[in-house]
Design an enzyme around this catalytic site. Structure first.
Site, mmCIF file in Angstrom:
data_model
loop_
_atom_site.group_PDB
_atom_site.id
_atom_site.type_symbol
_atom_site.label_atom_id
_atom_site.label_comp_id
_atom_site.label_asym_id
_atom_site.label_seq_id
_atom_site.Cartn_x
_atom_site.Cartn_y
_atom_site.Cartn_z
ATOM 1 N N ASP A 98 0.834 -1.192 0.000
ATOM 2 C CA ASP A 98 0.000 0.000 0.000
ATOM 3 C C ASP A 98 0.877 1.254 0.000
ATOM 4 O OD1 ASP A 98 -2.661 1.309 0.471
ATOM 5 O OD2 ASP A 98 -1.646 1.935 2.315
ATOM 6 N N GLU A 108 1.602 -0.433 -5.034
ATOM 7 C CA GLU A 108 0.710 0.676 -5.352
ATOM 8 C C GLU A 108 1.646 1.877 -5.507
ATOM 9 O OE1 GLU A 108 -3.355 2.738 -3.683
ATOM 10 O OE2 GLU A 108 -1.779 2.287 -2.234
#
Length: 658
Positions: free
Chosen positions: A336, A371
């Site tokens: 993330d 990401e």
């Protein structure tokens, strides 16, 4: 408990060896570290860690074992302007705790103080670390090691995926156990996915703001303990770790990989007004990026940012990843806000954590997915990660939606994304699989909502609909909301089929959001991070079986097309791809610049995709030969053989040459 033996500095955390427990804690700026042990009644005993090796404090407790509840009190300077926030009044979680007892309440006694120390003791309400015996019988487990070129990822939430499944035993719905149950495995196999990517399962906390509104953090992107399985997804919280490992073992036996979404970018301590429960009190200046005024660089939007360029923090992060691979046998990670991992503070491909992963003989062999952005300066880094990483490709998402739903991109732009975004990724030795193609994900509209809503509807989140992106590139086809007339419903169905076909038959690594294959809607909420309710849980009784079958057929079709599975860049004249107009002739320079219209894509010579993104019926002449439509566009028992495709509005079809 009067004293500890010296013990050893590695590994970090609390390590049980059958005779006692070794405790090791990283803190570069501490002056003294107390180990605090608690009995069943909550009575506390304290003893100093007696040894220090470099920046690791350590000690060995004889005759201690699994279940021991402990924490730390760390002494050092209180100098907020310099980033030091030591406060021994606050009981601190071990950053490597394998189990955590208790949650993170919204209680001011947990606060360490902003510019002056808060001397209230937090032990009575602070979460406690627990010693765990990591032994597990992995005999017979064999990681699938699916080649990247054959990988199809399914992004899911443990609870949301399984809680309402009527065929699962009620006692295990919403848990790790459900993931490994034969009912779920049969579904995964029938769908055809190769990897299950789970939203965070490491223990997380709900932000105080959400608690005050009666909401909770549902997605899990607010980490409290990176090494600990969150017990809320266990049928027996004390067995959360083993229940998760049982599920991994069962999934592996079915040939399905497990990829974990992990949050190595911030912590649940949030900003200076947040609680002091772990890293802030252990070594604030080392663990976090601290500004010159003593506040945090908030490159995550969550109040703080982990400093993954500090050697001690890099080693902690490396050991965290190794825990999940070595002790839980996961097959990879989705990181993330992964640009934080490469900050020094500017982003670098050779950042310390990237180099530590590259040099690690285990981590360098698992699937790594970034990401590739954060919200800090220079945070958008799509296609700039080291070659070991695949990356979420928001260009693919946005162009695919705009092509089919807004008709405002050119054929050339669409083809570039369909061809694994080679303009971005065909460098540094990367393969086409480096682009993780997606049209939806956990954050944003679901696929059904993309064709039912022009505007977000996030009122339930308590922020007056201010949260969530406004750039959805969606199209409600004339009516806002799920209810519509038959004509609108048919246009929506065609658009969903077109987007799924684009996702699953484009070059690159496809990622399907759980529920999109069932027609799941979040009623226009494009930021459902705090909605632990029927809005986000998949309602299996309302699933669209026709759409599920359509999706499964596309995934199985993908595996039959060599141009999509070989994981090689397409080159002019290599037989992998031809880009044709409606008359089956190569696209001209002028046609490449046309706004989203219609085209044909011939793959591996024998496969043909016909695409009509217009609102009109378009006749397309197919290339020379005998072409038959294939499932899910025609039945195997009655294949449609044709020379001209009468392409419906927003339509797509796939043919195979006999």
């Amino acid at each position: 408990m009067t004293s500890l033996a010296a013990g050893k500095p590695a590994p970090l955390g609390a390590s049980y060896d059958g005779k006692g427990v070794n405790f090791a804690l990283f803190s570069a700026h501490a002056e003294r570290v107390e180990l605090c042990v608690f009995d069943e009644q909550g009575n506390e005993q304290r003893v100093d860690l007696p040894a220090r090796s470099g920046d690791i404090w350590h000690g060995w407790l004889d005759a201690a074992g699994p279940g021991l509840r402990y924490g730390y009190r760390v002494h050092g300077p209180w100098d907020p302007a310099q980033g030091h926030r030591f406060n021994p009044a606050k009981l601190l979680l071990d950053p490597c705790a394998y189990r955590v007892e208790g949650d993170l309440p919204d209680d001011e006694r947990l606060h360490g103080g902003m510019w002056e120390p808060d001397h209230r003791d937090s032990a009575a309400i602070a979460p406690k670390s627990q010693v765990v015996d990591l032994h597990y019988d992995w005999r017979g487990d064999k990681p699938p090691r699916t080649p990247w070129g054959e990988t199809v990822i399914y992004e899911a939430h443990v609870k949301g995926l399984t809680l309402l499944h009527p065929q699962l035993p009620e006692a295990i719905r919403g848990t790790y156990k459900a993931l490994g149950h034969p009912v779920m495995i049969a579904y995964f196999k029938s769908l055809g996915i190769s990897a299950l990517e789970l939203l965070p399962v490491a223990q997380f906390a709900s932000e105080p703001r959400l608690q005050r509104m009666g909401l909770s953090n549902y997605w899990g992107y607010n980490p409290l303990a990176w090494f600990a399985l969150d017990p809320r997804y266990a049928s027996d919280p004390a067995r959360a770790l083993d229940e998760f490992r049982d599920a991994v073992k069962a999934l592996h036996a079915a040939g399905i990989e497990v990829i974990l979404d992990i949050v190595l970018n911030h912590s649940a301590e949030i900003d200076l007004e947040g609680p002091t429960v772990s890293l802030r009190g252990i070594d604030n200046r080392s663990y976090y990026w601290v500004r010159e005024d003593g506040d945090y660089h908030n490159w995550t939007g969550c109040g703080n940012t982990l400093n993954l360029s500090h050697p001690g923090v890099v080693e902690w992060a490396r050991q965290c990843l190794r825990f999940w691979v070595d002790e839980c046998h996961v097959d990879g990670f989705r990181f993330d806000l992964a640009s934080v991992m490469g900050r020094t503070p500017e982003f670098r491909q050779d950042a310390p954590l990237f180099e530590a992963i590259r040099r690690d003989s285990v981590l360098s062999q698992v699937k790594l997915i970034a990401e590739p952005w954060d919200i800090g300066p220079g945070g958008y880094q799509v296609a700039n990660f080291p070659p070991l990483f695949a990356e979420w490709n928001d260009h693919f998402r946005d162009i695919s939606r705009r092509f089919w739903l807004q008709q405002n991109v050119s054929l050339g732009d669409f083809a570039q994304r369909f061809a694994a975004s080679s303009d971005l990724f065909a460098r540094d030795g990367k393969r086409p699989s480096a682009t993780v193609n997606l049209v939806t994900a956990h954050d944003g509209f679901t696929l059904r909502d993309c064709v039912c809503f022009n505007q977000k509807h996030n009122e339930a989140n308590g922020e007056e609909n201010r949260d969530g992106t406004n750039n959805n590139y969606s199209n409600n086809h004339g009516i806002e909301g799920l209810d519509a007339n038959l004509a609108v419903i048919e246009r929506r169905r065609a658009s969903v089929h077109a987007l799924l076909t684009t996702l699953l038959l484009a070059q690159g690594t496809p990622m399907l959001l759980a529920g999109d294959e069932q027609g799941h809607s979040q009623h226009g909420n494009n930021n459902a991070y705090c909605q632990d309710n029927a809005l986000t849980w998949l309602d299996w009784r309302q699933a669209n079986p026709g759409l599920t079958a359509f999706t499964a057929a596309l995934i199985h079709l993908r595996r039959r097309i060599p141009a999509l599975t070989r994981n090689r860049w397409w080159q002019e004249g290599d037989g992998n791809v031809r880009w044709l107009n409606r008359n089956a002739q190569p696209l001209t320079a002028g046609e490449w610049q046309l706004g989203a219209a219609c085209m044909q894509i011939q793959l591996s010579d024998r496969w043909l995709l016909t695409l009509n993104a217009t609102a009109e019926v378009v006749d397309m002449v197919l290339p020379e030969g005998e072409w038959r439509a294939v499932p899910p566009f025609a039945g195997e028992d009655n294949p449609v053989i044709m020379a001209v495709w009468h392409g419906p509005a927003h339509g797509v079809c796939v043919f195979q040459r006999s």
